[in-house]
Design an enzyme around this catalytic site. Structure first.
Site, PDB file in Angstrom:
ATOM      1  N   ILE A  44       0.808  -1.222   0.000  1.00 35.03           N
ATOM      2  CA  ILE A  44       0.000   0.000   0.000  1.00 35.03           C
ATOM      3  C   ILE A  44       0.842   1.274   0.000  1.00 35.03           C
ATOM      4  O   ILE A  44       0.301   2.375  -0.030  1.00 35.03           O
ATOM      5  CB  ILE A  44      -0.965   0.027   1.208  1.00 35.03           C
ATOM      6  CG1 ILE A  44      -0.204  -0.132   2.524  1.00 35.03           C
ATOM      7  CG2 ILE A  44      -2.020  -1.031   1.067  1.00 35.03           C
ATOM      8  CD1 ILE A  44      -1.092  -0.020   3.764  1.00 35.03           C
ATOM      9  N   GLY A  45       2.181   1.152   0.036  1.00 37.92           N
ATOM     10  CA  GLY A  45       3.007   2.356   0.026  1.00 37.92           C
ATOM     11  C   GLY A  45       4.468   2.022   0.221  1.00 37.92           C
ATOM     12  O   GLY A  45       4.860   0.867   0.365  1.00 37.92           O
ATOM     13  N   GLY A  81      11.788   5.965   1.346  1.00 35.87           N
ATOM     14  CA  GLY A  81      13.228   5.746   1.308  1.00 35.87           C
ATOM     15  C   GLY A  81      13.708   4.733   2.310  1.00 35.87           C
ATOM     16  O   GLY A  81      14.758   4.115   2.128  1.00 35.87           O
ATOM     17  N   MET A  82      12.952   4.546   3.387  1.00 32.87           N
ATOM     18  CA  MET A  82      13.378   3.637   4.450  1.00 32.87           C
ATOM     19  C   MET A  82      12.716   2.280   4.389  1.00 32.87           C
ATOM     20  O   MET A  82      13.320   1.271   4.713  1.00 32.87           O
ATOM     21  CB  MET A  82      13.058   4.243   5.816  1.00 32.87           C
ATOM     22  CG  MET A  82      13.998   5.303   6.284  1.00 32.87           C
ATOM     23  SD  MET A  82      13.501   5.779   7.933  1.00 32.87           S
ATOM     24  CE  MET A  82      13.535   4.212   8.755  1.00 32.87           C
ATOM     25  N   VAL A 123       5.511  -0.462   2.780  1.00 34.25           N
ATOM     26  CA  VAL A 123       4.360  -0.616   3.672  1.00 34.25           C
ATOM     27  C   VAL A 123       3.356  -1.567   3.030  1.00 34.25           C
ATOM     28  O   VAL A 123       3.023  -1.431   1.846  1.00 34.25           O
ATOM     29  CB  VAL A 123       3.685   0.740   3.967  1.00 34.25           C
ATOM     30  CG1 VAL A 123       2.563   0.562   4.989  1.00 34.25           C
ATOM     31  CG2 VAL A 123       4.709   1.740   4.473  1.00 34.25           C
ATOM     32  N   ASP A 130      10.704  14.183  11.121  1.00 40.86           N
ATOM     33  CA  ASP A 130      10.418  13.988   9.699  1.00 40.86           C
ATOM     34  C   ASP A 130       8.948  14.287   9.409  1.00 40.86           C
ATOM     35  O   ASP A 130       8.254  13.505   8.768  1.00 40.86           O
ATOM     36  CB  ASP A 130      10.771  12.554   9.289  1.00 40.86           C
ATOM     37  CG  ASP A 130      10.838  12.384   7.761  1.00 40.86           C
ATOM     38  OD1 ASP A 130      10.955  13.411   7.062  1.00 40.86           O
ATOM     39  OD2 ASP A 130      10.769  11.242   7.284  1.00 40.86           O
TER      40      ASP A 130
END
Length: 645
Positions: free
Chosen positions: A16-17, A20-21, A24, A133
């Site tokens: 779903i997403g 950069g890290m 998901v 962030d």
């Protein structure tokens, strides 16, 4: 990754997403039977042991946060070098997606979202967690308009470990504070700078700085002033623009001191969009002025003129001074002293306690004491009713002069929220809806209903009603249809048609009907019933019956049939007989019809066994009885002569 089960619990359903890290995924928790979001770290991060330790520590700290505007963290784990974070699954869109779809947002929507982000940050800051962030990508907007901030604590893990090892700045440079770009000290005000950039983007549809590379954008955050939002969107009111400018000051000390301060200004911006209440510190206290140089000739000329005029006036000055002095002395001696004392010496009084008092009563009390009154603000309060004082400045007990203005903060009553629709939802699945709406579960009653067990029949307050935040919602829940018990009637001895009518009129159902031959019961008469008469039985229960077919008509086989029959001999073992003398009976079952083919008194033989021969056709089942006790059952094929157990 789709279909993989992490930690023997979380089944990955769909992506779903990602960022950069991490990537998901939507997943199903098999233990609690609910959907969750699973964030799986990219492989380049999992090889850094220091980062993994920090990631676990910061994620566990973030998991302690509990706030309606923060995405809950449920679990942190690893499975076969896959490091993952299990979070609340939020159905909705990111703020970035909404800005891309709508462009600049309306004032009320911008302020509403900004306040909810600030409230989430305030809760985190109170728990000593800095997000680091804040960006539209990390802000979810649910389908009912609630803001959910995610990724708390993770940015700190990256900054403290991975940045050191790689020498790179990881994160979203468009929303970085200048101190983040410089690698300087980061605190709560760094989050407020990022919030200011998010407000800027909501109000204008754009970020303030663009560049060819992340480094060029970071340098602009350090050295360049942002373009005024009103130059991009002329509809932005002054108050919102001032809030954005104050939040995005380069100098940390000139930004808002706390999220509480920015929340108060955002609330005020809704009331006074064109107001000038936001205080932004200037670099200098007063402007620099150019003073012309003074020449020596000008000084000498002015001195000589002054001395000449001074000598002409000195005599007159002395005379008038004496007259004025005498007049003042006369006033003093004729009572002027008391007048002056009253004029210049102002009485001082103690400020009373006003919190919890109704506004009109507080005004009366202050005016009677000679104080001025000002309503400085109105705020929602769960503790005090609408129109009652919730704060005062100065505080009670302070000594102030008469005429001093006391500033009051008045309650607007509890914050009102809209009650969602809970009807037809399962009572075990509404916790998420209640939490999102800022409500609590009240009294739950159970009633019989045609709806399935656990489904909500009604609610109070009704859906869409505005109620104070934190109110309880009461529910009436189905416990399934009402079960009526019936006393089982006696059906044995009735003919089948009468039995059917009795079953139907009693609220029961007719089940299976089995017909059997019976020499002692007439045809179509009920021999037995599946539930004993007089027993309590549930309504609509199926009742099985056994009905007589009457005596079996056994005809003697014809001579031709006798000739066609074949004989089969099979051994009998008498060691199973309980008596020395016993009745041996053999029953043949063929085509559902039982026939006694042999019956005689036998004695145990010395050998303990004997062969018996019977006639028949095709295949049949043979039952052997000793003294009416079934000893064994055989399958016989008369055509082949084979015997089976």
């Amino acid at each position: 990754m789709i279909g993989k089960i992490l930690g023997n619990r979380y089944e990955i359903i769909e992506k779903i997403g990602g960022g950069g890290m991490a990537l998901v995924y939507k997943a199903k928790c098999k233990l609690l039977n609910r959907y969750v979001a699973v964030k799986i770290l990219r492989p380049e991060f999992t090889s850094d042991e220091e980062f993994i330790r920090s990631f676990k520590k910061e994620s566990q700290a973030a998991a302690s946060l509990s706030h309606p505007n923060i995405v809950n963290i449920y679990d942190v784990g690893n499975d076969d070098d896959i490091y993952y974070l299990v979070m609340e699954y939020v159905k909705g869109k990111t703020l970035k997606q909404i800005i891309k779809e709508k462009g600049p947002l309306q004032l009320e929507e911008t302020i509403n979202i900004g306040k909810q982000i600030a409230l989430a940050l305030q809760h985190a800051h109170n728990n000593h967690i800095v997000h680091r962030d804040i960006k539209p990508h990390n802000i979810m907007i649910t389908d009912d308009g609630r803001v959910k901030v995610t990724d708390f604590g993770i940015a700190k893990a990256v900054t403290s470990s991975t940045v050191t090892n790689t020498g790179n700045v990881i994160g979203s440079v468009h929303y970085f504070s200048p101190e983040q770009a410089r690698g300087g000290y980061i605190d709560e005000k760094s989050d407020l700078y990022s919030l200011g950039i998010v407000l800027y983007e909501m109000a204008t549809g754009k970020v303030p700085f663009e560049g060819e590379s992340p480094i060029s954008i970071a340098l602009k955050h350090i050295h360049e002033d942002i373009k005024l939002p009103s130059e991009i969107n002329k509809n932005i009111p002054k108050a919102l623009e001032d809030i954005i400018l104050k939040a995005t000051q380069k100098d940390q000390t000139k930004r808002y001191n706390s999220t509480k301060d920015i929340c108060e200004d955002l609330e005020q911006a809704l009331k006074q969009p064109s107001g000038s209440f936001v205080k932004i510190e200037d670099d200098d206290d007063s402007p620099t002025q150019v003073i012309p140089a003074i020449k020596d000739e000008d000084i000498k000329l002015k001195n000589s003129t002054y001395e000449r005029k001074n000598s002409q006036k000195s005599n007159r000055t002395i005379m008038w001074s004496a007259i004025i002095t005498a007049f003042i002395l006369a006033l003093i001696f004729t009572g002027g002293l008391f007048y002056l004392k009253k004029l210049f010496i102002v009485p001082e009084k103690e400020v009373p306690s006003l919190i919890g008092i109704e506004l009109e009563e507080a005004k009366t009390n202050l005016e009677n004491l000679g104080f001025g009154v000002e309503v400085a603000a109105e705020k929602n309060s769960d503790q005090y009713k609408k129109g009652y004082i919730i704060d005062q400045e100065p505080a009670a007990g302070k000594i102030c002069k008469e005429g001093y203005t006391i500033k009051l903060t008045v309650s607007k009553g509890p914050k009102l929220v809209e009650v969602p629709t809970f009807i037809n939802k399962n009572i075990n699945e509404i916790e998420y809806l209640l939490e999102n709406a800022g409500l609590k579960e009240g009294i739950v009653k159970y009633e019989n209903h045609t709806l399935p067990i656990g489904v909500i029949i009604s609610q109070s307050p009704q859906a869409r009603k505005k109620v104070p935040k934190g109110s309880e919602v009461n529910f009436v829940v189905s416990q399934g249809p009402r079960i009526r018990f019936i006393l089982m009637p006696s059906l044995v001895g009735q003919d089948i048609n009468s039995a059917k009518r009795t079953i139907e009129t009693s609220g029961l159902k007719l089940g299976n009907v089995e017909y059997r031959f019976d020499e002692n019961v007439q045809k179509d008469i009920v021999i037995s019933q599946s539930i004993k008469a007089g027993t309590e039985v549930e309504e609509n229960k199926a009742i099985n019956l056994v009905v007589s077919k009457g005596p079996e008509e056994v005809s003697q086989p014809s001579e031709e049939e006798e000739l066609q029959m074949k004989s089969v001999s099979f051994p009998l073992f008498y060691d199973q007989a309980k008596q020395e003398e016993f009745v041996l009976k053999i029953v043949k079952i063929q085509n559902g019809i039982s026939t006694d083919v042999y019956s005689a008194i036998h004695h145990k033989s010395k050998s303990g066994k004997e062969k018996i021969t019977i006639k028949g056709r095709d295949k049949a089942t043979i039952e052997i009885y000793f003294d009416n006790e079934l000893i064994t059952t055989k399958q016989i094929d008369f055509e082949t002569g084979k015997i089976y157990d």
